[in-house]
Design an enzyme around this catalytic site. Structure first.
Site, PDB file in Angstrom:
ATOM      1  N   PRO A  30       0.788  -1.242   0.000  1.00 56.54           N
ATOM      2  CA  PRO A  30       0.000   0.000   0.000  1.00 56.54           C
ATOM      3  C   PRO A  30       0.817   1.287   0.000  1.00 56.54           C
ATOM      4  O   PRO A  30       1.522   1.602   0.945  1.00 56.54           O
ATOM      5  CB  PRO A  30      -0.835  -0.111   1.262  1.00 56.54           C
ATOM      6  CG  PRO A  30      -0.917  -1.556   1.526  1.00 56.54           C
ATOM      7  CD  PRO A  30       0.417  -2.090   1.123  1.00 56.54           C
ATOM      8  N   GLU A  31       0.696   2.010  -1.073  1.00 54.20           N
ATOM      9  CA  GLU A  31       1.174   3.381  -1.148  1.00 54.20           C
ATOM     10  C   GLU A  31      -0.074   4.232  -1.329  1.00 54.20           C
ATOM     11  O   GLU A  31      -1.191   3.722  -1.274  1.00 54.20           O
ATOM     12  CB  GLU A  31       2.112   3.557  -2.344  1.00 54.20           C
ATOM     13  CG  GLU A  31       3.306   2.603  -2.314  1.00 54.20           C
ATOM     14  CD  GLU A  31       4.277   2.839  -3.453  1.00 54.20           C
ATOM     15  OE1 GLU A  31       4.741   3.978  -3.598  1.00 54.20           O
ATOM     16  OE2 GLU A  31       4.580   1.896  -4.193  1.00 54.20           O
ATOM     17  N   ARG A  78      16.535   1.049   0.590  1.00 53.62           N
ATOM     18  CA  ARG A  78      15.456   0.377  -0.129  1.00 53.62           C
ATOM     19  C   ARG A  78      15.930  -0.067  -1.494  1.00 53.62           C
ATOM     20  O   ARG A  78      16.761   0.583  -2.117  1.00 53.62           O
ATOM     21  CB  ARG A  78      14.257   1.325  -0.303  1.00 53.62           C
ATOM     22  CG  ARG A  78      13.856   2.053   0.957  1.00 53.62           C
ATOM     23  CD  ARG A  78      13.397   1.099   2.023  1.00 53.62           C
ATOM     24  NE  ARG A  78      12.287   0.311   1.557  1.00 53.62           N
ATOM     25  CZ  ARG A  78      11.043   0.744   1.545  1.00 53.62           C
ATOM     26  NH1 ARG A  78      10.744   1.924   1.981  1.00 53.62           N
ATOM     27  NH2 ARG A  78      10.085  -0.040   1.108  1.00 53.62           N
ATOM     28  N   LYS A 131      -0.419   8.017   3.638  1.00 50.97           N
ATOM     29  CA  LYS A 131      -0.767   6.592   3.638  1.00 50.97           C
ATOM     30  C   LYS A 131      -1.700   6.231   4.775  1.00 50.97           C
ATOM     31  O   LYS A 131      -1.937   5.055   5.028  1.00 50.97           O
ATOM     32  CB  LYS A 131       0.511   5.748   3.720  1.00 50.97           C
ATOM     33  CG  LYS A 131       1.414   5.905   2.500  1.00 50.97           C
ATOM     34  CD  LYS A 131       2.681   5.096   2.652  1.00 50.97           C
ATOM     35  CE  LYS A 131       3.702   5.509   1.604  1.00 50.97           C
ATOM     36  NZ  LYS A 131       5.018   4.908   1.854  1.00 50.97           N
ATOM     37  N   ARG A 152      16.810  21.014   1.635  1.00 51.45           N
ATOM     38  CA  ARG A 152      17.238  19.660   2.011  1.00 51.45           C
ATOM     39  C   ARG A 152      18.614  19.369   1.433  1.00 51.45           C
ATOM     40  O   ARG A 152      18.899  19.698   0.293  1.00 51.45           O
ATOM     41  CB  ARG A 152      16.226  18.626   1.527  1.00 51.45           C
ATOM     42  CG  ARG A 152      14.928  18.677   2.295  1.00 51.45           C
ATOM     43  CD  ARG A 152      14.111  17.441   2.033  1.00 51.45           C
ATOM     44  NE  ARG A 152      14.754  16.235   2.495  1.00 51.45           N
ATOM     45  CZ  ARG A 152      14.691  15.774   3.730  1.00 51.45           C
ATOM     46  NH1 ARG A 152      13.991  16.431   4.622  1.00 51.45           N
ATOM     47  NH2 ARG A 152      15.308  14.673   4.064  1.00 51.45           N
ATOM     48  N   HIS A 208      -5.787 -13.950   7.249  1.00 56.80           N
ATOM     49  CA  HIS A 208      -5.172 -12.682   7.627  1.00 56.80           C
ATOM     50  C   HIS A 208      -6.198 -11.610   7.991  1.00 56.80           C
ATOM     51  O   HIS A 208      -5.848 -10.450   8.124  1.00 56.80           O
ATOM     52  CB  HIS A 208      -4.254 -12.178   6.507  1.00 56.80           C
ATOM     53  CG  HIS A 208      -3.149 -13.131   6.179  1.00 56.80           C
ATOM     54  ND1 HIS A 208      -2.689 -13.339   4.896  1.00 56.80           N
ATOM     55  CD2 HIS A 208      -2.433 -13.961   6.976  1.00 56.80           C
ATOM     56  CE1 HIS A 208      -1.718 -14.243   4.932  1.00 56.80           C
ATOM     57  NE2 HIS A 208      -1.556 -14.649   6.170  1.00 56.80           N
ATOM     58  N   ARG A 213       1.375  -9.201   7.454  1.00 54.27           N
ATOM     59  CA  ARG A 213       2.560  -9.018   8.279  1.00 54.27           C
ATOM     60  C   ARG A 213       2.379  -8.194   9.542  1.00 54.27           C
ATOM     61  O   ARG A 213       3.308  -8.129  10.350  1.00 54.27           O
ATOM     62  CB  ARG A 213       3.687  -8.457   7.415  1.00 54.27           C
ATOM     63  CG  ARG A 213       4.254  -9.512   6.518  1.00 54.27           C
ATOM     64  CD  ARG A 213       5.191  -8.947   5.494  1.00 54.27           C
ATOM     65  NE  ARG A 213       6.356  -8.335   6.119  1.00 54.27           N
ATOM     66  CZ  ARG A 213       7.265  -7.677   5.437  1.00 54.27           C
ATOM     67  NH1 ARG A 213       7.146  -7.529   4.154  1.00 54.27           N
ATOM     68  NH2 ARG A 213       8.290  -7.159   6.053  1.00 54.27           N
TER      69      ARG A 213
END
Length: 268
Positions: A2-3, A249, A59, A151, A93, A112
């Site tokens: 899920p994004e 990642r 999210k 940044r 699940h 999970r």
DNA sequence: CGGAGCGCCTGGAAGC
DNA sequence: TGCTTCCAGGCGCTCC
């Protein structure tokens, strides 16, 4: 999985299936997905209440009730929200089921259990959301620029950082960088205005079609459609794709379309 | 401040 | 075949 696009799809499910409907009964099959609330308190706080209009923030799926607390759902990597008939057999699940007044059931299904459910009042909700950056689906060009300005780190970790921009995950970050022809090792500070424009336009287009599809679509014209190939090739130029780790990642990019910055040699 | 590493969980795939 | 290890599209925490 899920994004932002997936969570947006879950929001639509919740909205069409449960908005304005009374929560008759809640069954917690695995309390491991509850955060800061017991099954008892969850039931006592929500049973008998009607769900108000749900909202997505990054999210997070935010599900307020009428006159009661707000249910917060986060889906981690494997979570889903399912609307089905009560008679449908319980999936292994299915961690929590919400029986609705009109003979339907919402199920929080998650293999999970990396995230789960929270119950929040207004101040708690505000506290939980306060560190999130602007939502990636609705941010405008100037908000996008502000989120990235100042940044010093890399672009890939900035895109993944929910406090910079909320909603993007690993697949979308790679997809956007590939479409914008920017190497994942680029530093935010090195991006020109033109490159930022390109990234913003790409972000919007990518998110719009992914939201329309209800997920990041595994289309062959997308980079995402090739991630799991044995010998992945760029769908745009046919160059063999590179794989590596950025920001901890798994990262996939095209060494030809996405020119490496001078300092960093392209890895594979 | 940013980033690397680890942990939280489960299960499928790869390695031995 | 069976056991072990690694890895996965999430995030939070510690440490440097």
């Amino acid at each position: 999985m899920p994004e932002l696009p997936d969570v947006e799809a879950f929001r639509k499910i919740l909205d069409s299936c449960a908005r304005g409907v009374c929560l008759l009964r809640i069954d917690v099959h695995d309390a491991g997905v509850l955060n800061g609330v017991s099954a008892r308190r969850l039931r006592r706080s929500l049973e008998g209440r009607r769900l108000a209009e749900p909202e997505r923030r990054g999210k997070w799926l935010v599900a307020p009730t009428e006159g009661g607390p707000t249910l917060m759902l986060h889906f981690g990597m494997t979570g889903q929200l399912v609307c089905c008939q009560p008679a449908e057999p319980l999936h292994p699940h299915d961690r929590v089921t919400f029986a609705l007044a009109d003979d339907r059931q919402l199920r929080y299904r998650d293999q999970r259990k990396l995230k789960g459910l929270w119950l929040a009042d207004e101040p708690t909700l505000a506290r939980m959301m306060k560190d999130q950056g602007p939502d990636a689906l609705t941010v405008d060009r100037s908000g996008f620029g502000e989120a990235l300005s100042g940044r010093r780190g890399g672009i890939k970790s900035a895109l993944l950082n929910q406090s910079v921009l909320a909603g993007l995950g690993n697949l979308l970050a790679d997809e956007i960088l590939w479409r914008a022809k920017l190497h994942p090792a680029r530093l935010v500070g090195s991006l020109t205005t033109q490159e930022l424009d390109r990234m913003y336009t790409t972000l919007r287009r990518t998110l719009r079609s992914a939201v329309a599809a209800g997920r990041v679509p595994p289309r062959r014209t997308w980079l995402t459609g090739h991630r799991d190939d044995a010998d992945p090739v760029c769908p745009r130029c046919r160059e063999r794709l590179c794989g590596g780790r950025w920001a901890g990642r798994h990262t996939v990019w095209c060494p030809r379309c996405q020119q490496a910055p001078d300092r960093v040699m392209s890895r594979r």
